[in-house]
Each structure stands twice: as structure tokens, then as C-alpha cells.
Design a protein around this motif. Sequence first.
Motif, PDB file in Angstrom:
ATOM      1  N   VAL A 133       0.850  -1.211   0.000  1.00 49.37           N
ATOM      2  CA  VAL A 133       0.000   0.000   0.000  1.00 49.37           C
ATOM      3  C   VAL A 133       0.875   1.248   0.000  1.00 49.37           C
ATOM      4  O   VAL A 133       0.609   2.193  -0.756  1.00 49.37           O
ATOM      5  CB  VAL A 133      -0.979  -0.010   1.209  1.00 49.37           C
ATOM      6  CG1 VAL A 133      -1.812   1.264   1.230  1.00 49.37           C
ATOM      7  CG2 VAL A 133      -1.892  -1.207   1.161  1.00 49.37           C
ATOM      8  N   TRP A 134       1.935   1.250   0.801  1.00 52.40           N
ATOM      9  CA  TRP A 134       2.843   2.406   0.824  1.00 52.40           C
ATOM     10  C   TRP A 134       3.419   2.669  -0.560  1.00 52.40           C
ATOM     11  O   TRP A 134       3.524   3.805  -1.005  1.00 52.40           O
ATOM     12  CB  TRP A 134       4.002   2.181   1.812  1.00 52.40           C
ATOM     13  CG  TRP A 134       3.760   2.685   3.193  1.00 52.40           C
ATOM     14  CD1 TRP A 134       3.814   1.963   4.338  1.00 52.40           C
ATOM     15  CD2 TRP A 134       3.458   4.025   3.599  1.00 52.40           C
ATOM     16  NE1 TRP A 134       3.552   2.756   5.418  1.00 52.40           N
ATOM     17  CE2 TRP A 134       3.324   4.020   4.998  1.00 52.40           C
ATOM     18  CE3 TRP A 134       3.247   5.212   2.915  1.00 52.40           C
ATOM     19  CZ2 TRP A 134       3.015   5.164   5.727  1.00 52.40           C
ATOM     20  CZ3 TRP A 134       2.939   6.360   3.636  1.00 52.40           C
ATOM     21  CH2 TRP A 134       2.830   6.326   5.016  1.00 52.40           C
ATOM     22  N   VAL A 137       0.795   4.248  -2.644  1.00 50.81           N
ATOM     23  CA  VAL A 137       0.530   5.621  -2.168  1.00 50.81           C
ATOM     24  C   VAL A 137       1.610   6.569  -2.690  1.00 50.81           C
ATOM     25  O   VAL A 137       1.327   7.710  -3.053  1.00 50.81           O
ATOM     26  CB  VAL A 137       0.454   5.645  -0.618  1.00 50.81           C
ATOM     27  CG1 VAL A 137       0.519   7.054  -0.062  1.00 50.81           C
ATOM     28  CG2 VAL A 137      -0.816   4.966  -0.144  1.00 50.81           C
ATOM     29  N   PHE A 148      -7.048   9.920  -0.395  1.00 48.61           N
ATOM     30  CA  PHE A 148      -6.937   8.527   0.057  1.00 48.61           C
ATOM     31  C   PHE A 148      -6.588   8.458   1.553  1.00 48.61           C
ATOM     32  O   PHE A 148      -7.215   7.713   2.307  1.00 48.61           O
ATOM     33  CB  PHE A 148      -5.856   7.815  -0.776  1.00 48.61           C
ATOM     34  CG  PHE A 148      -5.599   6.412  -0.349  1.00 48.61           C
ATOM     35  CD1 PHE A 148      -6.430   5.374  -0.754  1.00 48.61           C
ATOM     36  CD2 PHE A 148      -4.518   6.106   0.470  1.00 48.61           C
ATOM     37  CE1 PHE A 148      -6.181   4.072  -0.351  1.00 48.61           C
ATOM     38  CE2 PHE A 148      -4.270   4.807   0.870  1.00 48.61           C
ATOM     39  CZ  PHE A 148      -5.100   3.782   0.466  1.00 48.61           C
ATOM     40  N   LEU A 149      -5.614   9.269   1.956  1.00 44.84           N
ATOM     41  CA  LEU A 149      -5.195   9.243   3.370  1.00 44.84           C
ATOM     42  C   LEU A 149      -6.300   9.750   4.289  1.00 44.84           C
ATOM     43  O   LEU A 149      -6.518   9.202   5.372  1.00 44.84           O
ATOM     44  CB  LEU A 149      -3.924  10.073   3.562  1.00 44.84           C
ATOM     45  CG  LEU A 149      -2.649   9.530   2.913  1.00 44.84           C
ATOM     46  CD1 LEU A 149      -1.497  10.508   3.054  1.00 44.84           C
ATOM     47  CD2 LEU A 149      -2.261   8.182   3.511  1.00 44.84           C
ATOM     48  N   VAL A 183      -4.691   0.936  -5.734  1.00 39.71           N
ATOM     49  CA  VAL A 183      -4.350   0.137  -4.539  1.00 39.71           C
ATOM     50  C   VAL A 183      -4.824  -1.304  -4.734  1.00 39.71           C
ATOM     51  O   VAL A 183      -4.091  -2.257  -4.437  1.00 39.71           O
ATOM     52  CB  VAL A 183      -4.970   0.758  -3.258  1.00 39.71           C
ATOM     53  CG1 VAL A 183      -4.760  -0.147  -2.052  1.00 39.71           C
ATOM     54  CG2 VAL A 183      -4.367   2.121  -2.980  1.00 39.71           C
TER      55      VAL A 183
ATOM     56  N   LEU B  16      -8.351  -6.576  -0.023  1.00 37.08           N
ATOM     57  CA  LEU B  16      -8.186  -5.124  -0.099  1.00 37.08           C
ATOM     58  C   LEU B  16      -8.541  -4.457   1.237  1.00 37.08           C
ATOM     59  O   LEU B  16      -7.813  -3.612   1.753  1.00 37.08           O
ATOM     60  CB  LEU B  16      -9.054  -4.555  -1.227  1.00 37.08           C
ATOM     61  CG  LEU B  16      -9.032  -3.037  -1.371  1.00 37.08           C
ATOM     62  CD1 LEU B  16      -7.683  -2.561  -1.869  1.00 37.08           C
ATOM     63  CD2 LEU B  16     -10.123  -2.566  -2.321  1.00 37.08           C
ATOM     64  N   ALA B  19      -5.894  -5.184   3.712  1.00 38.87           N
ATOM     65  CA  ALA B  19      -4.684  -4.383   3.453  1.00 38.87           C
ATOM     66  C   ALA B  19      -4.893  -2.938   3.915  1.00 38.87           C
ATOM     67  O   ALA B  19      -3.997  -2.341   4.543  1.00 38.87           O
ATOM     68  CB  ALA B  19      -4.351  -4.422   1.972  1.00 38.87           C
ATOM     69  N   LEU B  20      -6.069  -2.401   3.622  1.00 44.52           N
ATOM     70  CA  LEU B  20      -6.348  -1.015   4.040  1.00 44.52           C
ATOM     71  C   LEU B  20      -6.385  -0.900   5.565  1.00 44.52           C
ATOM     72  O   LEU B  20      -5.907   0.076   6.131  1.00 44.52           O
ATOM     73  CB  LEU B  20      -7.675  -0.542   3.427  1.00 44.52           C
ATOM     74  CG  LEU B  20      -7.654  -0.304   1.912  1.00 44.52           C
ATOM     75  CD1 LEU B  20      -9.054  -0.004   1.389  1.00 44.52           C
ATOM     76  CD2 LEU B  20      -6.714   0.827   1.542  1.00 44.52           C
ATOM     77  N   PHE B  23      -2.859  -1.074   6.823  1.00 41.36           N
ATOM     78  CA  PHE B  23      -2.189   0.190   6.507  1.00 41.36           C
ATOM     79  C   PHE B  23      -2.592   1.261   7.534  1.00 41.36           C
ATOM     80  O   PHE B  23      -1.739   1.976   8.071  1.00 41.36           O
ATOM     81  CB  PHE B  23      -2.576   0.629   5.089  1.00 41.36           C
ATOM     82  CG  PHE B  23      -1.966   1.935   4.664  1.00 41.36           C
ATOM     83  CD1 PHE B  23      -0.602   2.038   4.434  1.00 41.36           C
ATOM     84  CD2 PHE B  23      -2.746   3.072   4.496  1.00 41.36           C
ATOM     85  CE1 PHE B  23      -0.031   3.238   4.035  1.00 41.36           C
ATOM     86  CE2 PHE B  23      -2.186   4.273   4.101  1.00 41.36           C
ATOM     87  CZ  PHE B  23      -0.826   4.359   3.881  1.00 41.36           C
TER      88      PHE B  23
END
Lengths: 191, 150
Positions: A133-134, A137, A148-149, A183, B16, B19-20, B23
Amino acid sequence: MAAGAVTRPISEQAAHTVAADEFARLVAAHRPQIFRFLLASTRDVDLAETLTQDCFLKAHLHWGQFRGDSTAMTWLIRIAINLEKDHWRSRRLRFWRSTQANSVDLDEASEWLPSGERSAEQQLLAREQVKKVWKIVETLSGRQRTVFLLRYVEDLELSEIALATGLNEGTVKAHLSRALAKVRAGVGSRV
Amino acid sequence: MTIESNKAIEAEEVELRQALGHFRQSVHAWSDAEYGRPRIVHPATVRTVWRIATIGALGCIVAAGALSVFLIEHRHQPGEAQTVIAPATSSQPETSLKTTAAKTPAAPLVQPGASVSDEELMASIDKDVSRIAPSAMEPLAQLMDEGEIH
């Protein structure tokens, strides 16, 4: 207010004290969240700390102008976004633009996970996912990343994101959907 | 759409979301750790000491330069004055003129020991300095007569 109630004007000093108390409460309540948003946006602890400081300094200077159209949090995030934009703009002018000496690399950023009750294997899997994910991003455009953040780290509603970014809700949705598609593709890929 | 493809999409969606979620947890954990970490403030005195030392050193260099220029100026001034004054004073010993001549390697304006007035001195200077420029068509032989070409 009851009819006939008398309102006494408070002195200037008392008004100042009330405003200072109110602002102190605001700082205590929202500082960690602003810091977190800036840290996720920049991946630079020192820069995030500096920008958080600047954000609250700016907020303090304009506290009298805050009309309460949005929540204080949304207002603060808007200031933080503008400060971050200003920072990158001024940095772009410098020739050492490309050097991001202070920013933490993806591996280090992905190390952070609450231990919880996961097994070592689950921890490893979670770390891999966070790293992916990083990575994605990092490739997002500035707006996509911000939206998104705010949505997936700060849990803001679309209307709040729209207020904070100054975009309309439709645009926010579009940015979010594009970011999420990237993502999804990145997380699904088996590297 | 088949059941398999539905299941695949569902699994992808679960992955997904997972993962989110990870994160989000990761960013929160990192931020909390950094936010609570005590900041090390480096004392500014080290930088101040260096700045003072640098300014002091630069000041010393400038002062030394200015002093040396001043001394050189003062050392040269009496010597130059001697060159002009020396011919006017006939009582001055010959040795002083010799030393002056030694200091200036260029041809002396007057012969040592000769006493000349200011007018004569200036005339000799004018004679040495100014020359009649030869015309472009002037024959070389004429110049040779005057000893210009050797």
C-alpha cells in the motif's frame, strides 16, 4: 435565553482568556491527528513535526476568523494541506529538490504494526500488505494521496474531505475511486 | 457470472479491506510512537560558538590585512619623497641618492650628484616621456640616425 435575562459584557482580558483556553483544548484534541496526517503525507517525522507546529501557529493567528462553517478538524486539515503544498512548492525551487534525506523509506514505514494477537506469519503477511500500500501511495498524485489518506487513515466522510480539500464531493469521489483502483491492483499483484 | 468468479472477487475485496486496515493500523502505530517520543533538542550554543569563532577569525584577517596595507603605505611614502626631494637638496650625501636609485630599478631621472632646478628636472622628464611619433611613411634610416633602432 429567557426573556428579561441580562447579559453582562465580559472584559477584554476575560475574552482573551476564554479564547486561549478554547484554543488550548483545540490543540490538545487535534494535534495528534494533524501530525499523523502530515506524517503519512510526507513520511518525514521532522517535517511532519514542523508543519504541525506551523499549522497550529497559523490557526492561532486566524482563530478569530474561524466562523465555524466546518468543524475545527476540517479547518485544521485544510491549513495543513496548504502548508504541505507550500512546502513542496518552495522545495521544488531548490536544486536539491530530489534529495529526501529525512523521509523514512518504505521498509521502515511498513515495520510499524500493533503486535495484537497475530502469529508471526500473520504479522509478516500484514507487513507485506502495508508495504504494498505504501508503494502505491507513493505513486499517487498529490490530490489522490491526500483524499486517500483522509478517507482510509483519518476516516473522514466524503463531505468532510470535500470541505478540507476545497474540492466538490464528485471530484473527491473520482480521486478516491482512482486511488482505490490503483491500490486494489497493487495489493492483488503477487510480486 | 459464475460462483467461482464471484468468490474470487469477494476474496479480492476481503484482501483489499484487510490491506487497508493494516495500513491504517500501521500509520496510527507509527504516528503514536513518533508523537510520544521525546524530542532531542540540540543546544544552539555549539552553533553559536562556531559562528563567533568564524566571525572572530574573519575579523582578525581583515584587521591584519588593513594593518599590513597601512604599514606598506607608510614604508613606501618616505622613499618616494626622497626621490623628489633629493635632487633639490645639494647638501644631501651621495649615498642616499644611490640607495634611492637602487630601490627603483628604472632609469634615474637625473644623474646622481648633479644639482638641478625644478624646471630643469621637469624639462628632462618631459623630454624622456614625450617623443615625436614617426609618420607611417617615414624611412627607417632616419630613425636609425637618432639611434632608435639598433
